[in-house]
Design an enzyme around this catalytic site. Structure first.
Site, PDB file in Angstrom:
ATOM      1  N   GLU A 119      43.933  27.502  25.430  1.00 13.98           N
ATOM      2  CA  GLU A 119      43.583  28.618  24.554  1.00 13.98           C
ATOM      3  C   GLU A 119      42.800  28.144  23.335  1.00 13.98           C
ATOM      4  O   GLU A 119      43.106  27.104  22.748  1.00 13.98           O
ATOM      5  CB  GLU A 119      44.844  29.356  24.103  1.00 13.98           C
ATOM      6  CG  GLU A 119      45.578  30.050  25.234  1.00 13.98           C
ATOM      7  CD  GLU A 119      46.676  30.976  24.734  1.00 13.98           C
ATOM      8  OE1 GLU A 119      46.919  31.004  23.504  1.00 13.98           O
ATOM      9  OE2 GLU A 119      47.288  31.663  25.558  1.00 13.98           O
ATOM     10  N   GLU A 136      46.340  25.894  21.952  1.00 16.02           N
ATOM     11  CA  GLU A 136      47.437  25.335  22.728  1.00 16.02           C
ATOM     12  C   GLU A 136      47.073  25.293  24.202  1.00 16.02           C
ATOM     13  O   GLU A 136      46.063  25.864  24.628  1.00 16.02           O
ATOM     14  CB  GLU A 136      48.707  26.174  22.550  1.00 16.02           C
ATOM     15  CG  GLU A 136      48.559  27.606  23.074  1.00 16.02           C
ATOM     16  CD  GLU A 136      49.817  28.426  22.917  1.00 16.02           C
ATOM     17  OE1 GLU A 136      50.838  27.859  22.488  1.00 16.02           O
ATOM     18  OE2 GLU A 136      49.782  29.631  23.215  1.00 16.02           O
ATOM     19  N   ASN A 138      48.965  26.273  27.779  1.00 15.50           N
ATOM     20  CA  ASN A 138      50.106  26.851  28.479  1.00 15.50           C
ATOM     21  C   ASN A 138      50.117  26.283  29.891  1.00 15.50           C
ATOM     22  O   ASN A 138      49.213  26.560  30.685  1.00 15.50           O
ATOM     23  CB  ASN A 138      50.011  28.375  28.512  1.00 15.50           C
ATOM     24  CG  ASN A 138      50.289  28.994  27.153  1.00 15.50           C
ATOM     25  OD1 ASN A 138      51.264  28.641  26.499  1.00 15.50           O
ATOM     26  ND2 ASN A 138      49.429  29.886  26.717  1.00 15.50           N
ATOM     27  N   ARG A 158      51.159  26.764  32.804  1.00 11.56           N
ATOM     28  CA  ARG A 158      51.679  27.711  33.798  1.00 11.56           C
ATOM     29  C   ARG A 158      50.658  28.816  33.987  1.00 11.56           C
ATOM     30  O   ARG A 158      49.648  28.873  33.294  1.00 11.56           O
ATOM     31  CB  ARG A 158      52.985  28.333  33.276  1.00 11.56           C
ATOM     32  CG  ARG A 158      52.807  28.953  31.887  1.00 11.56           C
ATOM     33  CD  ARG A 158      54.046  29.632  31.366  1.00 11.56           C
ATOM     34  NE  ARG A 158      53.932  29.969  29.967  1.00 11.56           N
ATOM     35  CZ  ARG A 158      53.258  31.008  29.474  1.00 11.56           C
ATOM     36  NH1 ARG A 158      52.598  31.793  30.312  1.00 11.56           N
ATOM     37  NH2 ARG A 158      53.217  31.262  28.180  1.00 11.56           N
TER      38      ARG A 158
END
Length: 209
Positions: free
Chosen positions: A38, A50, A52, A54
């Site tokens: 992101e 960040e 993520n 997943r």
């Protein structure tokens, strides 16, 4: 609240630079499964937020514009199999929008609204997808995330996607609990959304008005 792809605020130049940065980040840590890098965009600059590690809630809009089944690919990777495509195979087609349908009352500072769903009628038609686990009689518990469904549309243009999503939201009937559907309709009808001039304070200002 709402996700769309491709982003109307990102130019091809910025998108390419973001992609290169995301790939570099994944390679630097030896990451090999599904994940999302992101960034926060400010003008022509973007800043890392960040990773993520997943699938994200908004993965369906990526699936819609690329034609790639991300869940299938993640399972293949977990099974030790290679991706079924290369980066050169990935192209964008059309525009996709996703509305997160939450059991919340936006007029009451997004207060959670658990309870029994008395009736639910999902919209349909060309380019409309509704991912959900709920049905009539389902009781939304107060203990977990308030997301009860994801309404996704895919159309040739952003304007057509907004029009289709507006129609789909009006067709979506959920009785027994309050949801974020009225807020979605307000957002989609706002001139700032149509002009893609929104920012991170947009919803806050809309609710204040």
């Amino acid at each position: 609240i709402i996700e769309e792809a491709p982003s109307p605020a990102v130019t091809e130049t910025i998108r390419a630079a973001m992609g290169d940065a995301a790939v570099a980040a994944a390679k630097a840590i030896g990451y090999y499964s599904a994940g999302t890098v992101e960034f926060l965009l400010s003008g022509e600059e973007f800043f890392f937020l960040e990773v993520n590690t997943r699938l994200q809630v908004e993965h369906p809009i990526t699936e819609e514009i690329t034609g790639v089944d991300l869940v299938r690919e993640q399972i293949r990777i977990a099974a030790g199999m290679p991706l079924s495509f290369t980066q050169d195979d990935v192209t964008f087609t059309g525009h996709a929008i996703e509305c997160r349908i939450n059991a919340e009352d936006p007029a009451a500072n997004f207060r959670p609204c658990p309870g029994k769903i008395e009736q639910i009628i999902a919209p349909g038609g060309f380019g409309v997808r509704f991912d959900s686990h709920v049905a009539a009689g389902y009781v939304v518990p107060p203990y977990y995330d308030s997301l009860i469904g994801k309404l996704i549309v895919h159309q040739p243009t952003r304007e057509a996607a907004i029009e289709t999503m507006t129609r789909a939201l009006r067709e979506l009937q959920i009785k027994g609990i309050a949801t974020t559907v009225p807020l979605h309709l307000d957002l989609l009808s706002h001139s700032a959304f149509h002009e893609a001039t929104i920012d991170t304070k947009f919803v806050e200002r809309l609710l204040a008005d």
